[in-house]
Design an enzyme around this catalytic site. Structure first.
Site: not given
Length: 259
Positions: A2-3, A46, A79, A98, A248
């Site tokens: 998510p940005e 964010k 998750h 993650r 990146r």
DNA sequence: CATTACCTGCAA
DNA sequence: TTGCAGGTAATG
């Protein structure tokens, strides 16, 4: 993942789902903190802030793989890291494959003492041209690294940075001190355009991000350059290149985006 | 400045 | 099996 656009959409959609309802806060090691009324939902950079009985705050950062979903009671998979019962019979869950995500809970003053909030720059959606120019002033380094650094401007991530720079026709490795005024103006306009376009299209579902109700975002299918290495530039038909920049994966058109 | 670590899943 | 994924903090 998510940005700014994804977090903004989560915030907007979560507001009617949570506002005025009560949420059950439970201790990780058992025992309830009790039901608290939700007063509102807000985005900061964010991060998502859920305002509770003042001045308490429940806040989340999605990092790479997190998402907030409102699901049927008990629904979900392995998750799900946190589950909060809602007074309407549904659950708010923090789903984070993650496990990089961050959850904060406490008095607002204490939560905001976290370095993430203390060092956050002005929001990308709200920044003025003069402000952007001012923050760029005197800085060195590559423009993409600048855009990704949340201390400069809050909200831009790897996808949005590449999209913004492509739209502004600026090479991601351009040194800040070499940016002409006309380029800064373009950068500012692109930043607004790309972020708002992504919000309008529902954000980017690249792998697994979803709206709180489970809908996919539509931006990724309509993106200009990110993840299109080897493909053709939509403007000039040149090849899109891929290069590691600011740590990146970066995508850009070497013809449209001159250094 | 660049690189590594955090963690899991998926595609090449 | 390797490399890579929307982020950030920590480390050289």
């Amino acid at each position: 993942m998510p940005e700014l656009p994804e977090v903004e959409i989560t915030t907007r959609k979560l507001t009617p789902l949570l506002k005025g309802k009560r949420i059950l806060l439970a201790r990780r090691k058992g025992g309830n903190l009790g039901w608290e009324k939700v007063f509102g939902v807000e985005r900061r950079g964010k991060a998502i802030l859920i305002w509770l009985a003042s001045p308490y705050l429940l806040a989340f950062h999605m990092r790479m793989s997190g998402k907030l979903l409102v699901v049927e009671r008990g629904a979900g998979d392995k998750h799900i890291r946190n589950r909060f019962k809602l007074s309407n019979g549904k659950d708010l869950v923090f789903h984070d494959v993650r496990k990089f995500g961050v959850v904060w809970y406490g008095p607002a003053g204490k939560v905001f003492k976290d370095n993430y909030f203390k060092t956050l720059g002005p929001d990308a959606l709200a920044i003025s041209f003069a402000e952007l120019k001012n923050i760029l002033g005197g800085k060195g380094g590559k423009i993409k690294a600048f855009l990704l650094n949340q201390h400069n401007i809050a909200g831009i991530g790897n996808i949005m940075a590449d999209e913004i720079l492509w739209y502004a026709k600026i090479h991601p490795e351009t040194r800040i001190q070499n940016l002409k005024d006309s380029q800064i103006k373009k950068l500012w306009a692109s930043l607004k355009f790309i972020l708002n376009r992504s919000i309008k299209l529902g954000g980017s579902t690249m792998r697994d991000w979803l709206h709180p109700g489970g809908e996919e975002g539509g931006y990724f299918k309509k993106r200009f350059v990110y993840g299109r290495g080897g493909g053709k530039c939509f403007r000039c038909k040149s090849k899109i290149l891929r290069k590691k920049i600011a740590g990146r994966s970066g995508y850009y058109c070497a013809k449209c985006q001159k250094p």
